[in-house]
Design an enzyme around this catalytic site. Structure first.
Site, PDB file in Angstrom:
ATOM      1  N   GLY A  16       6.112 -14.228  15.424  1.00  0.00           N
ATOM      2  CA  GLY A  16       5.326 -13.347  16.282  1.00  0.00           C
ATOM      3  C   GLY A  16       3.845 -13.429  16.011  1.00  0.00           C
ATOM      4  O   GLY A  16       3.030 -13.579  16.933  1.00  0.00           O
ATOM      5  N   ASP A  36       6.676 -25.026  11.596  1.00  0.00           N
ATOM      6  CA  ASP A  36       7.616 -23.951  11.294  1.00  0.00           C
ATOM      7  C   ASP A  36       8.973 -24.572  11.037  1.00  0.00           C
ATOM      8  O   ASP A  36       9.191 -25.773  11.292  1.00  0.00           O
ATOM      9  CB  ASP A  36       7.693 -22.931  12.436  1.00  0.00           C
ATOM     10  CG  ASP A  36       7.936 -21.506  11.909  1.00  0.00           C
ATOM     11  OD1 ASP A  36       8.725 -21.361  10.960  1.00  0.00           O
ATOM     12  OD2 ASP A  36       7.349 -20.564  12.449  1.00  0.00           O
ATOM     13  N   TYR A 141       8.418  -8.523  -3.034  1.00  0.00           N
ATOM     14  CA  TYR A 141       7.426  -8.738  -1.988  1.00  0.00           C
ATOM     15  C   TYR A 141       6.015  -8.540  -2.523  1.00  0.00           C
ATOM     16  O   TYR A 141       5.135  -9.392  -2.338  1.00  0.00           O
ATOM     17  CB  TYR A 141       7.684  -7.794  -0.815  1.00  0.00           C
ATOM     18  CG  TYR A 141       6.621  -7.868   0.255  1.00  0.00           C
ATOM     19  CD1 TYR A 141       6.584  -8.946   1.142  1.00  0.00           C
ATOM     20  CD2 TYR A 141       5.648  -6.875   0.372  1.00  0.00           C
ATOM     21  CE1 TYR A 141       5.603  -9.026   2.119  1.00  0.00           C
ATOM     22  CE2 TYR A 141       4.666  -6.951   1.347  1.00  0.00           C
ATOM     23  CZ  TYR A 141       4.650  -8.025   2.214  1.00  0.00           C
ATOM     24  OH  TYR A 141       3.664  -8.096   3.171  1.00  0.00           O
ATOM     25  N   LYS A 145       3.183 -11.537  -2.852  1.00  0.00           N
ATOM     26  CA  LYS A 145       1.933 -11.475  -2.103  1.00  0.00           C
ATOM     27  C   LYS A 145       0.728 -11.371  -3.037  1.00  0.00           C
ATOM     28  O   LYS A 145      -0.354 -11.884  -2.731  1.00  0.00           O
ATOM     29  CB  LYS A 145       1.964 -10.311  -1.118  1.00  0.00           C
ATOM     30  CG  LYS A 145       2.796 -10.578   0.133  1.00  0.00           C
ATOM     31  CD  LYS A 145       2.229 -11.729   0.954  1.00  0.00           C
ATOM     32  CE  LYS A 145       2.924 -11.878   2.298  1.00  0.00           C
ATOM     33  NZ  LYS A 145       2.349 -12.979   3.108  1.00  0.00           N
ATOM     34  N   PRO A 171      -3.149  -7.645   5.737  1.00  0.00           N
ATOM     35  CA  PRO A 171      -2.706  -6.694   6.760  1.00  0.00           C
ATOM     36  C   PRO A 171      -1.904  -5.556   6.159  1.00  0.00           C
ATOM     37  O   PRO A 171      -1.379  -5.656   5.051  1.00  0.00           O
ATOM     38  CB  PRO A 171      -1.828  -7.545   7.683  1.00  0.00           C
ATOM     39  CG  PRO A 171      -1.499  -8.775   6.933  1.00  0.00           C
ATOM     40  CD  PRO A 171      -2.422  -8.894   5.767  1.00  0.00           C
ATOM     41  N   VAL A 173       0.995  -2.672   8.028  1.00  0.00           N
ATOM     42  CA  VAL A 173       2.136  -2.902   8.913  1.00  0.00           C
ATOM     43  C   VAL A 173       1.624  -3.500  10.222  1.00  0.00           C
ATOM     44  O   VAL A 173       0.676  -2.998  10.834  1.00  0.00           O
ATOM     45  CB  VAL A 173       2.896  -1.594   9.195  1.00  0.00           C
ATOM     46  CG1 VAL A 173       4.090  -1.864  10.104  1.00  0.00           C
ATOM     47  CG2 VAL A 173       3.364  -0.972   7.887  1.00  0.00           C
ATOM     48  N   ASP A 175       2.054  -4.565  14.157  1.00  0.00           N
ATOM     49  CA  ASP A 175       2.747  -4.045  15.341  1.00  0.00           C
ATOM     50  C   ASP A 175       3.542  -5.157  16.013  1.00  0.00           C
ATOM     51  O   ASP A 175       3.066  -5.854  16.903  1.00  0.00           O
ATOM     52  CB  ASP A 175       1.736  -3.444  16.324  1.00  0.00           C
ATOM     53  CG  ASP A 175       2.430  -2.698  17.473  1.00  0.00           C
ATOM     54  OD1 ASP A 175       3.673  -2.599  17.464  1.00  0.00           O
ATOM     55  OD2 ASP A 175       1.714  -2.225  18.369  1.00  0.00           O
TER      56      ASP A 175
END
Length: 223
Positions: A16, A36, A141, A145, A171, A173, A175
């Protein structure tokens, strides 16, 4: 700001956020090479490569024929809300490091030597604002990161005097449809959008950002 005549490699291009980074980069004139693990049929086109980003040799094979790389944007990565650290399996721990750290490291190892040879380039990684400190049930996580963020700063120190900018966005969260499903009671208007993130990442590979080195830039929307 223009990316005209620049060649960018974008990992995680089928996701996304990756799709939006590709769209914005192309809109600004860049030639984009998309990487990808897989691409749906509607996204398969020239300069899309299905490759396991955790496979060092496979990545090197994709990069080998590329003459010039002006920018590498490492979008590939993932998130798991895991159990507690003491309940986390080795596989769960390894998965987060594989998709967040190894993918970026492999792409950097393939791209940066070409940038050094041409005397210019830019790398943008994706850290996480939440990984500035530890969070319950997010140990793998946050740890992975935080490695990406420290890796960004280390690489910047290694190459900033050689014409290469290395930075990361942090970032909160994002959208996305998946996050809306996972958090149906949240205030989506406060989340950062893929478009907002894409514009910042494209700025960081542009000539206008050539004075920025080793920055970890929060891009949080209103959160």
């Amino acid at each position: 700001m223009s990316l005209q005549n620049k060649t960018l490699v974008i990992t995680g291009a089928a996701g996304g956020l990756g799709r939006e980074v590709v769209r914005v980069a192309q809109e600004q004139g860049a030639d984009v090479i998309q990487l990808d693990l897989t691409f749906p049929e509607e996204l398969q086109a020239e300069n899309t490569y299905s490759v396991d980003l955790t496979d060092t040799d496979a990545i090197k094979e994709v990069f080998a024929p590329l003459d010039a790389i002006d920018g590498l944007i490492n979008v590939a990565g993932g998130f798991d809300m895991g159990p507690t650290l003491y309940e986390l399996t080795q596989n769960g721990w390894d998965k987060m490091f594989s998709i967040n750290v190894t993918t970026a490291r492999n792409a950097i190892a393939a791209a940066v030597p070409k940038m050094l040879a041409q005397g210019r380039g830019a790398v943008v990684n994706v850290g996480a604002f939440g990984a500035l400190s530890g969070n319950a049930n997010m140990s793998a996580y946050c740890a992975s990161k935080s490695v990406v963020m420290n890796m960004t700063q280390s690489l910047s120190e290694e190459v900033k005097h050689k014409g290469i900018n290395v930075n990361a966005i942090l970032p909160s969260v994002i959208d996305t449809p998946a996050n809306r499903v996972a958090m149906p009671e949240a205030n989506y208007e406060e989340w950062v959008t893929p478009t907002q993130l894409a514009h910042v990442m494209c700025f960081l590979v542009s000539e206008e950002a050539n004075g920025i080195h080793g920055a970890l830039i929060p891009v949080r929307g209103l959160s």
